[in-house]
Design a protein around this motif. Structure first.
Motif, PDB file in Angstrom:
ATOM      1  N   ASN A   6       0.867  -1.177   0.000  1.00  0.00           N
ATOM      2  CA  ASN A   6       0.000   0.000   0.000  1.00  0.00           C
ATOM      3  C   ASN A   6       0.907   1.230   0.000  1.00  0.00           C
ATOM      4  OD1 ASN A   6      -2.418  -1.423  -0.238  1.00  0.00           O
ATOM      5  ND2 ASN A   6      -2.682  -1.584   1.959  1.00  0.00           N
TER       6      ASN A   6
ATOM      7  N   THR B 192      -2.392  -3.339  -2.363  1.00  0.00           N
ATOM      8  CA  THR B 192      -1.579  -3.115  -3.547  1.00  0.00           C
ATOM      9  C   THR B 192      -0.122  -3.322  -3.152  1.00  0.00           C
ATOM     10  OG1 THR B 192      -3.164  -1.526  -4.427  1.00  0.00           O
ATOM     11  CG2 THR B 192      -0.944  -1.482  -5.360  1.00  0.00           C
TER      12      THR B 192
ATOM     13  N   ARG C  15      -2.348  -5.984  -7.542  1.00  0.00           N
ATOM     14  CA  ARG C  15      -3.477  -5.423  -6.788  1.00  0.00           C
ATOM     15  C   ARG C  15      -4.398  -6.573  -6.442  1.00  0.00           C
ATOM     16  NH1 ARG C  15      -6.472  -1.425  -4.893  1.00  0.00           N
ATOM     17  NH2 ARG C  15      -8.716  -1.457  -5.238  1.00  0.00           N
TER      18      ARG C  15
END
Length: 80
Positions: free
Chosen positions: A11, A52, A70
């Motif tokens: 992320n 992600t 993702r």
């Protein structure tokens, strides 16, 4: 032999690779990055809903390769 660094991103969290590894060819770098992503995902995805991940490979002169993934779980709505 060139040295490559495999920085990771989870992320928004960025973790630089301070050590790197020596790899002879770009094809071997791609294979190593793919395997690293599989290991990375295996460790962090269970229990996630949206995530992600990225591995940013850099060499002596800068960025060489980006591998990204993702992951998202969506609930299906019931259909009658």
């Amino acid at each position: 032999m060139p040295r490559y660094y495999f920085d990771t991103r989870d992320n928004e969290r960025f973790i630089p690779d301070e050590t790197g590894v020596e790899i002879a060819t770009l094809d071997e770098v791609k294979l190593a990055a793919s395997r690293a992503m599989a290991d990375f995902a295996k460790d962090v995805l269970p229990g996630s809903v949206v995530r992600t991940l990225a591995i940013e490979v850099r060499g002596k002169f800068g960025p060489v390769l980006l591998v990204s993934l993702r992951f998202e779980i969506e609930h299906a709505t019931a259909r009658n």
